[in-house]
Every structure is written in structure tokens, then in C-alpha cells.
Design a protein around this motif. Structure first.
Motif, PDB file in Angstrom:
ATOM      1  N   ILE A  68      33.560  35.369  32.842  1.00 35.97           N
ATOM      2  CA  ILE A  68      33.939  36.594  33.546  1.00 35.97           C
ATOM      3  C   ILE A  68      34.325  36.287  34.986  1.00 35.97           C
ATOM      4  CG2 ILE A  68      33.013  38.766  34.453  1.00 35.97           C
ATOM      5  CD1 ILE A  68      31.504  39.069  31.819  1.00 35.97           C
ATOM      6  N   VAL A  69      33.568  35.405  35.625  1.00 39.69           N
ATOM      7  CA  VAL A  69      33.897  34.992  36.990  1.00 39.69           C
ATOM      8  C   VAL A  69      35.286  34.352  37.022  1.00 39.69           C
ATOM      9  CG1 VAL A  69      33.286  33.408  38.858  1.00 39.69           C
ATOM     10  CG2 VAL A  69      31.507  34.746  37.712  1.00 39.69           C
ATOM     11  N   ALA A  70      35.573  33.481  36.043  1.00 41.15           N
ATOM     12  CA  ALA A  70      36.884  32.834  35.984  1.00 41.15           C
ATOM     13  C   ALA A  70      37.998  33.863  35.804  1.00 41.15           C
ATOM     14  CB  ALA A  70      36.905  31.815  34.842  1.00 41.15           C
ATOM     15  N   TRP A  71      37.765  34.870  34.975  1.00 40.33           N
ATOM     16  CA  TRP A  71      38.754  35.932  34.748  1.00 40.33           C
ATOM     17  C   TRP A  71      39.001  36.735  36.021  1.00 40.33           C
ATOM     18  CZ3 TRP A  71      42.579  38.675  33.126  1.00 40.33           C
ATOM     19  CH2 TRP A  71      42.597  40.066  33.232  1.00 40.33           C
ATOM     20  N   ARG A  72      37.957  37.120  36.715  1.00 37.45           N
ATOM     21  CA  ARG A  72      38.128  37.894  37.946  1.00 37.45           C
ATOM     22  C   ARG A  72      38.951  37.131  38.973  1.00 37.45           C
ATOM     23  NH1 ARG A  72      32.043  40.321  39.151  1.00 37.45           N
ATOM     24  NH2 ARG A  72      31.833  41.551  37.226  1.00 37.45           N
ATOM     25  N   LYS A  73      38.643  35.851  39.132  1.00 37.93           N
ATOM     26  CA  LYS A  73      39.371  35.039  40.109  1.00 37.93           C
ATOM     27  C   LYS A  73      40.840  34.920  39.727  1.00 37.93           C
ATOM     28  CE  LYS A  73      35.500  32.197  41.748  1.00 37.93           C
ATOM     29  NZ  LYS A  73      34.929  30.821  41.812  1.00 37.93           N
ATOM     30  N   LEU A  74      41.101  34.656  38.438  1.00 35.94           N
ATOM     31  CA  LEU A  74      42.482  34.522  37.986  1.00 35.94           C
ATOM     32  C   LEU A  74      43.250  35.820  38.201  1.00 35.94           C
ATOM     33  CD1 LEU A  74      44.525  32.668  36.317  1.00 35.94           C
ATOM     34  CD2 LEU A  74      43.890  34.126  34.388  1.00 35.94           C
ATOM     35  N   ALA A  75      42.668  36.938  37.756  1.00 33.48           N
ATOM     36  CA  ALA A  75      43.340  38.232  37.876  1.00 33.48           C
ATOM     37  C   ALA A  75      43.598  38.586  39.331  1.00 33.48           C
ATOM     38  CB  ALA A  75      42.503  39.316  37.203  1.00 33.48           C
ATOM     39  N   SER A  76      42.658  38.237  40.204  1.00 32.33           N
ATOM     40  CA  SER A  76      42.799  38.543  41.619  1.00 32.33           C
ATOM     41  C   SER A  76      43.926  37.742  42.257  1.00 32.33           C
ATOM     42  CB  SER A  76      41.476  38.253  42.344  1.00 32.33           C
ATOM     43  OG  SER A  76      41.480  38.797  43.651  1.00 32.33           O
TER      44      SER A  76
ATOM     45  N   LYS B 296      34.313  38.461  48.536  1.00 34.39           N
ATOM     46  CA  LYS B 296      35.370  37.584  49.021  1.00 34.39           C
ATOM     47  C   LYS B 296      36.035  36.777  47.909  1.00 34.39           C
ATOM     48  CE  LYS B 296      33.104  37.147  53.524  1.00 34.39           C
ATOM     49  NZ  LYS B 296      32.482  36.221  54.504  1.00 34.39           N
ATOM     50  N   GLN B 297      35.403  36.699  46.734  1.00 33.43           N
ATOM     51  CA  GLN B 297      35.935  35.849  45.670  1.00 33.43           C
ATOM     52  C   GLN B 297      37.084  36.491  44.905  1.00 33.43           C
ATOM     53  OE1 GLN B 297      33.048  33.235  43.454  1.00 33.43           O
ATOM     54  NE2 GLN B 297      31.629  34.811  44.097  1.00 33.43           N
ATOM     55  N   TRP B 298      37.021  37.807  44.715  1.00 35.51           N
ATOM     56  CA  TRP B 298      38.053  38.469  43.901  1.00 35.51           C
ATOM     57  C   TRP B 298      38.383  39.853  44.460  1.00 35.51           C
ATOM     58  CZ3 TRP B 298      33.763  36.150  41.351  1.00 35.51           C
ATOM     59  CH2 TRP B 298      32.618  36.938  41.296  1.00 35.51           C
ATOM     60  N   PRO B 299      38.859  39.947  45.702  1.00 38.90           N
ATOM     61  CA  PRO B 299      39.134  41.246  46.322  1.00 38.90           C
ATOM     62  C   PRO B 299      40.195  42.065  45.596  1.00 38.90           C
ATOM     63  CG  PRO B 299      40.044  39.456  47.638  1.00 38.90           C
ATOM     64  CD  PRO B 299      39.155  38.827  46.623  1.00 38.90           C
ATOM     65  N   ASN B 300      41.252  41.411  45.115  1.00 41.21           N
ATOM     66  CA  ASN B 300      42.316  42.164  44.455  1.00 41.21           C
ATOM     67  C   ASN B 300      41.897  42.690  43.095  1.00 41.21           C
ATOM     68  OD1 ASN B 300      44.219  41.969  46.516  1.00 41.21           O
ATOM     69  ND2 ASN B 300      44.863  39.938  45.848  1.00 41.21           N
ATOM     70  N   PHE B 301      40.934  42.038  42.473  1.00 44.57           N
ATOM     71  CA  PHE B 301      40.400  42.550  41.219  1.00 44.57           C
ATOM     72  C   PHE B 301      39.680  43.874  41.463  1.00 44.57           C
ATOM     73  CE2 PHE B 301      37.034  42.822  37.971  1.00 44.57           C
ATOM     74  CZ  PHE B 301      37.796  42.747  36.821  1.00 44.57           C
ATOM     75  N   ILE B 302      38.928  43.947  42.545  1.00 41.87           N
ATOM     76  CA  ILE B 302      38.218  45.185  42.869  1.00 41.87           C
ATOM     77  C   ILE B 302      39.200  46.279  43.290  1.00 41.87           C
ATOM     78  CG2 ILE B 302      36.553  46.235  44.464  1.00 41.87           C
ATOM     79  CD1 ILE B 302      35.004  43.644  44.398  1.00 41.87           C
TER      80      ILE B 302
ATOM     81  N   PHE C  11      47.193  46.824  37.474  1.00 41.05           N
ATOM     82  CA  PHE C  11      48.126  45.946  38.164  1.00 41.05           C
ATOM     83  C   PHE C  11      49.552  46.460  38.016  1.00 41.05           C
ATOM     84  CE2 PHE C  11      44.674  42.852  37.074  1.00 41.05           C
ATOM     85  CZ  PHE C  11      44.241  42.673  38.377  1.00 41.05           C
ATOM     86  N   ARG C  12      50.298  46.383  39.109  1.00 41.13           N
ATOM     87  CA  ARG C  12      51.687  46.813  39.108  1.00 41.13           C
ATOM     88  C   ARG C  12      52.583  45.635  38.704  1.00 41.13           C
ATOM     89  NH1 ARG C  12      53.724  51.445  40.381  1.00 41.13           N
ATOM     90  NH2 ARG C  12      55.836  51.675  41.238  1.00 41.13           N
ATOM     91  N   ASN C  13      53.786  45.966  38.267  1.00 37.23           N
ATOM     92  CA  ASN C  13      54.783  44.956  37.885  1.00 37.23           C
ATOM     93  C   ASN C  13      54.334  44.129  36.677  1.00 37.23           C
ATOM     94  OD1 ASN C  13      56.538  45.659  40.099  1.00 37.23           O
ATOM     95  ND2 ASN C  13      55.154  44.540  41.445  1.00 37.23           N
ATOM     96  N   HIS C  14      53.753  44.820  35.709  1.00 33.47           N
ATOM     97  CA  HIS C  14      53.344  44.201  34.447  1.00 33.47           C
ATOM     98  C   HIS C  14      53.748  45.113  33.284  1.00 33.47           C
ATOM     99  CE1 HIS C  14      50.784  40.793  35.726  1.00 33.47           C
ATOM    100  NE2 HIS C  14      50.574  41.524  36.804  1.00 33.47           N
ATOM    101  N   TRP C  15      53.844  44.529  32.108  1.00 34.17           N
ATOM    102  CA  TRP C  15      54.090  45.283  30.879  1.00 34.17           C
ATOM    103  C   TRP C  15      52.760  45.772  30.294  1.00 34.17           C
ATOM    104  CZ3 TRP C  15      58.788  46.689  29.153  1.00 34.17           C
ATOM    105  CH2 TRP C  15      59.913  45.962  29.550  1.00 34.17           C
ATOM    106  N   TYR C  16      52.723  47.034  29.905  1.00 35.81           N
ATOM    107  CA  TYR C  16      51.562  47.614  29.232  1.00 35.81           C
ATOM    108  C   TYR C  16      52.012  48.353  27.969  1.00 35.81           C
ATOM    109  CZ  TYR C  16      48.583  47.167  33.443  1.00 35.81           C
ATOM    110  OH  TYR C  16      47.844  46.706  34.502  1.00 35.81           O
ATOM    111  N   PRO C  17      51.260  48.227  26.867  1.00 33.46           N
ATOM    112  CA  PRO C  17      51.528  49.098  25.714  1.00 33.46           C
ATOM    113  C   PRO C  17      50.971  50.481  26.002  1.00 33.46           C
ATOM    114  CG  PRO C  17      49.625  47.714  25.259  1.00 33.46           C
ATOM    115  CD  PRO C  17      50.128  47.305  26.614  1.00 33.46           C
ATOM    116  N   VAL C  18      51.719  51.511  25.652  1.00 38.21           N
ATOM    117  CA  VAL C  18      51.255  52.878  25.930  1.00 38.21           C
ATOM    118  C   VAL C  18      51.058  53.707  24.664  1.00 38.21           C
ATOM    119  CG1 VAL C  18      52.149  53.001  28.280  1.00 38.21           C
ATOM    120  CG2 VAL C  18      53.654  53.588  26.374  1.00 38.21           C
ATOM    121  N   LEU C  19      51.901  53.478  23.670  1.00 34.76           N
ATOM    122  CA  LEU C  19      51.829  54.219  22.408  1.00 34.76           C
ATOM    123  C   LEU C  19      52.271  53.300  21.279  1.00 34.76           C
ATOM    124  CD1 LEU C  19      53.590  57.506  23.587  1.00 34.76           C
ATOM    125  CD2 LEU C  19      51.175  57.343  22.992  1.00 34.76           C
TER     126      LEU C  19
END
Length: 389
Positions: free
Chosen positions: A369-377, A18-24, A30-38
């Protein structure tokens, strides 16, 4: 079973966590973000390069110096254009199967050479992706919304003028989330106790880091979640954590870290959306490491390792480039980070079916790590799903 019928994430696990469902749920990233690819030098003028990002197969090409990205799938029968590259003009690509031809700049179906009079021409387009080049990397915005500023999806200072960046890219057989947590896990430093970086760069790496004795564990990490700009979590291990310099079993010291010198590194580590680590300084007091864990698919990630140094002029930048190739690539990015790769691939076995997120037993030092999961979620701009592919 086709891709749309696959079950990507175990929803029973999501409900239990229940704490970080979107992280799982973010197995594909994640969609709608910039990623380096090459890296920029991997895309030559007129030589299309293929890659996979968050499960989506892409084709990139440099046309008159500008990089474009399109979906690597013909609209007609769904075959990969990259299976046999056919570019008869510099600004188009033609499908090897029925000669449907698309423009690189906007994906428009501009011609069908096997049926020049087709009413399909000019009415359909391949999906295209916004592209930006910065610091020698090619970034793609994967999503559906208006692209956000690139600076919102890279660590603070990465884009600073005068900071030269050099790096390398590898494919690693683990999910991106496992990789991100490996990098941000302060006590995993134990696996690096035999690294050749220790003596090779005259430094010392403790066996681990313990929370403050006064119990103020919250002082260890700082959450950055401003309305604009990058969002992430700082772990101030150099200021607040206690380095562990003796490994004890039953009260007896059985292990001490190797001391190669007195250089101090990794005073602060931080992780930023959508999945990039900053270690300051590392692997030398004059350097900062920025490394991305870019989702390729649900089982693998692109490990993009970069080092940054402030340079005053072209001569200093050239010297840094030589030093990177002659020393830091081997000593730091391989000599240190190769340990992280095998650790991620081993950890992937536990988390692959998603139940690892429930079965794990975290301890005090995993608070970052817990703080990161919650933020990302909570702050992600969307979850990549099978329906997006």
C-alpha cells in the motif's frame, strides 16, 4: 456555502504527510486519465444517460452507434440538461429552460429556439469529453491534455484480443482511495474467511499473508513505472508471502481457515493507475478479475467489477457469458466482494476528514500500500480539484 467555497482537502494533513501529498490531494481522483463510467449496453441509441465522474456531471448518448459525452450543465443559467431531457433531433440536445441547443459531437451551441437570431449561436460550446469503447465498457478521458492511449490506463492484458470481459457496476459510499487500498490490501483476506466462494469453488483462502521469514519484504512487490504503458505495483503474494493457516491468541490456535478444495487463486494482485486492481487468477484458475474504483465524488465511488477469460471463438464467449450470469456474478462478485463493500464504508468514517491518513498505524504487510501511494502521488497526470467542476 457553494461548491467553490468548500474546502475539499485538509492542507494541514497534506503538509504532515510528506511521502504521498498528491495521493491525499486526489480526493476527487486524478485528472488526465481514462476512466470507465458505464457498460456499453447501458447506453442505448438515442437514450441519453447521465453519470458523475470525479465530481463532474456528464451526459452520454449514442448517436449512429458512436458514444458522445458532454458536460451536463447549460451554459446559459447553469441548469442540468438531464433534469428534463429534450432531444428534438438525434444529433442535438436542447435545454428545457430556454431551449439552448447543443450538438452531441462537439458541444457547439448550434441554435437557441427561443431567440433564433442570437449572436451567441455558433460562438460557444459545452465541454466535451473523449470517449472510447473497449471490452464492453465506455471509457472517458477526463482532462485537458491530448488523450493518452487507453492501454496506458488499464492493467496489462485487459485489452488482449481473445479475452472476453463481463461485469457489473455499483455505487459504494466510500472515497475511491479507501476502496483501492481495500482491494490491494493482501491481509484483508481475513474478512473473507466465511465467504461462500470457498466451498462453492472448491478453494482455500488463508487467514492472512506474512512477509518472508528472511526479511526480504521487497521481493513481495514490484513497481512498474516505464515511460510508456500502464504504471502500477505488483504484489507477488503467491510466490513470496507466507500464507497464515492458523489464527493464534496467546500462542493458542483459535481459528483455522475453511478448506473447500485445492484450487489455487489470487497468486498475484496488482494495482494500476488511475485506480484499477487486477487479481490473477480469480475467482477461479480460468479467470482474472479487473475491478475499477472510479471516483464519483469525494464521498462515493463507482465499483466496476469485471472478470476476464480467454476464449477461442464465439461459442466459448457465449458459454463464458452464461457461466458469468449463472455462477460467477453471485459466487464471486457478490459472494466474495460484498464483504469488501461494507469494509470500505466502515473505513470511510475514519478517513473522511483526512486525518485518518495521519492517525493510521500501518504494519509490515502494508508495504504494498505504501508503494502504491508513492507511485500514485508521483506519476499521476494531474489532480482533480473543485475548480475543475
Amino acid at each position: 456555502m457553494n461548491q467553490q467555497e468548500k474546502v475539499l482537502v485538509n492542507e494541514e494533513v497534506v503538509k504532515k504527510s510528506k511521502q504521498w501529498p498528491n495521493f491525499i490531494r486526489a480526493k476527487l481522483g486524478f485528472r488526465n486519465h481514462w476512466y470507465p463510467v458505464l457498460f456499453s449496453d447501458e447506453i442505448k441509441e438515442g437514450e441519453p444517460a447521465k453519470t458523475t465522474l470525479c465530481g463532474e456531471n456528464l451526459l452520454l448518448n449514442r448517436v449512429d452507434g458512436k458514444v458522445y459525452a458532454i458536460k451536463d450543465r447549460c451554459l446559459h443559467r447553469g441548469v442540468a440538461l438531464s433534469k428534463k431531457l429534450e432531444c428534438y433531433t438525434k444529433d442535438t440536445i436542447s435545454c428545457w429552460y430556454h431551449a439552448w441547443t447543443y450538438q452531441w459531437k462537439d458541444g457547439l451551441l448550434c441554435d437557441i429556439m427561443t431567440d433564433p437570431g442570437s449572436k451567441m449561436i455558433g460562438k460557444h460550446s459545452l465541454k466535451t469529453y473523449p470517449v472510447q469503447e473497449a471490452k464492453g465498457l465506455v471509457f472517458i478521458f477526463l482532462g485537458d491534455i491530448e488523450p493518452t492511449p487507453l492501454g496506458d490506463d488499464v492493467p496489462p492484458g485487459f485489452l488482449d484480443e481473445g479475452r472476453a470481459i463481463r461485469g457489473m457496476r455499483r455505487e459504494v459510499a466510500s472515497n475511491w482511495r479507501v476502496a483501492a487500498e481495500n482491494g490491494f490490501d493482501s491481509t484483508h483476506v481475513f474478512i473473507h474467511k466465511d465467504s461462500k466462494l470457498i466451498k462453492g469453488n472448491e478453494t482455500v483462502i488463508p487467514l492472512g499473508f506474512a512477509p518472508p521469514v528472511d526479511g526480504d519484504e521487497g521481493a513481495l512487490w514490484e513497481i512498474v513505472n516505464n515511460q510508456t504503458g500502464p504504471k502500477g505495483v505488483y504484489d507477488n503474494i503467491g510466490q513470496h508471502a507466507l500464507p497464515v493457516m492458523e489464527g493464534k491468541i496467546h500462542g493458542e490456535t483459535v481459528l483455522r481457515p475453511v478448506i473447500g478444495g485445492d484450487k489455487r487463486i489470487a497468486q498475484q494482485i496488482s494495482i494500476w493507475m488511475p485506480g484499477v486492481l487486477m487479481v490473477d487468477p480469480f475467482p477461479d484458475p480460468t479467470l482474472i478479475q479487473f475491478e475499477w474504483y472510479v471516483p464519483k465524488d469525494e464521498n462515493t465511488h463507482w465499483y466496476i467489477q469485471t472478470l476476464g477469460r480467454e476464449v477461442a471463438d464465439a461459442a466459448e464467449e457465449q458459454q463464458f457469458n452464461k457461466e458469468f450470469e449463472d455462477k460467477w456474478k453471485d459466487l464471486g462478485l457478490h459472494g466474495f466482494n460484498d464483504d469488501d463493500i461494507w469494509a470500505r464504508e466502515e473505513m470511510e468514517k475514519f478517513y473522511k476528514d483526512d486525518w485518518g491518513w495521519i492517525k493510521e498505524q500501518l504494519f509490515e504487510s502494508d508495504g504494498n500500500i505504501v508503494a502504491w501511494r508513492k507511485l500514485a502521488s508521483e506519476v499521476n497526470r494531474g489532480i482533480q480539484t473543485l475548480e475543475d467542476l
